[in-house]
Design a protein around this motif. Structure first.
Motif, PDB file in Angstrom:
ATOM      1  N   LEU A  11       0.901  -1.049  -0.109  1.00 30.17           N
ATOM      2  CA  LEU A  11      -0.107   0.108  -0.012  1.00 30.17           C
ATOM      3  C   LEU A  11       0.967   1.305  -0.069  1.00 30.17           C
ATOM      4  N   THR A  91      -3.463   1.046  -9.375  1.00 23.98           N
ATOM      5  CA  THR A  91      -3.704  -0.029  -8.432  1.00 23.98           C
ATOM      6  C   THR A  91      -4.125  -1.303  -9.034  1.00 23.98           C
ATOM      7  N   GLN A 111       0.222  -7.561  -5.238  1.00 25.86           N
ATOM      8  CA  GLN A 111      -0.714  -6.326  -5.207  1.00 25.86           C
ATOM      9  C   GLN A 111      -0.079  -5.111  -4.894  1.00 25.86           C
ATOM     10  N   THR A 113      -1.477  -1.310  -4.336  1.00 25.13           N
ATOM     11  CA  THR A 113      -2.754  -0.423  -3.678  1.00 25.13           C
ATOM     12  C   THR A 113      -2.157   1.120  -3.515  1.00 25.13           C
TER      13      THR A 113
END
Length: 116
Positions: A11, A91, A111, A113
């Motif tokens: 993130l 993202t 991932q 983000t």
């Protein structure tokens, strides 16, 4: 067998940076071009960047030109994606890819983000 293992996702706030890594094994790394793809929720997987066998040639999607840099270390069998000035639209799950003998090989994805 061919294995591609991505790492480095997470993130990050808009405007921030991340570097993704992809460790490759099971094939002669310095004989194959490598690519990064991404897939956002509800969207098709798209090509982000490609690098030639020895890194002398790179190509980028228009959406990431000037912000992302693909590189490779053939001594470590690793390809990288340096991502700067990240935007919420970056993202996605990012995948490492190589292709040869008519077959595509993919990692499990990492991932990324981008959110405040």
């Amino acid at each position: 067998q061919v294995q591609l293992v991505e790492s480095g996702g997470g993130l990050v706030q808009p405007g921030g940076s991340l570097t993704l890594s992809c460790a490759a094994s099971g094939f002669t790394f310095n004989t194959k071009a490598m690519s990064w793809y991404r897939q956002a929720p509800g969207k098709e997987r798209e090509l982000v960047a490609t690098i030639s066998r020895f890194g002398s040639s790179t190509n980028y999607a228009d959406s990431v030109k000037g912000r992302f840099t693909i590189s490779r270390d053939n001594g470590k069998n690793t390809v990288y994606l340096q991502m700067n000035s990240l935007k919420p639209e970056d993202t996605a799950v990012y995948y490492c890819n190589t292709a040869f003998y008519g077959k595509d090989y993919w990692g499990q994805g990492t991932q990324v983000t981008v959110s405040s």
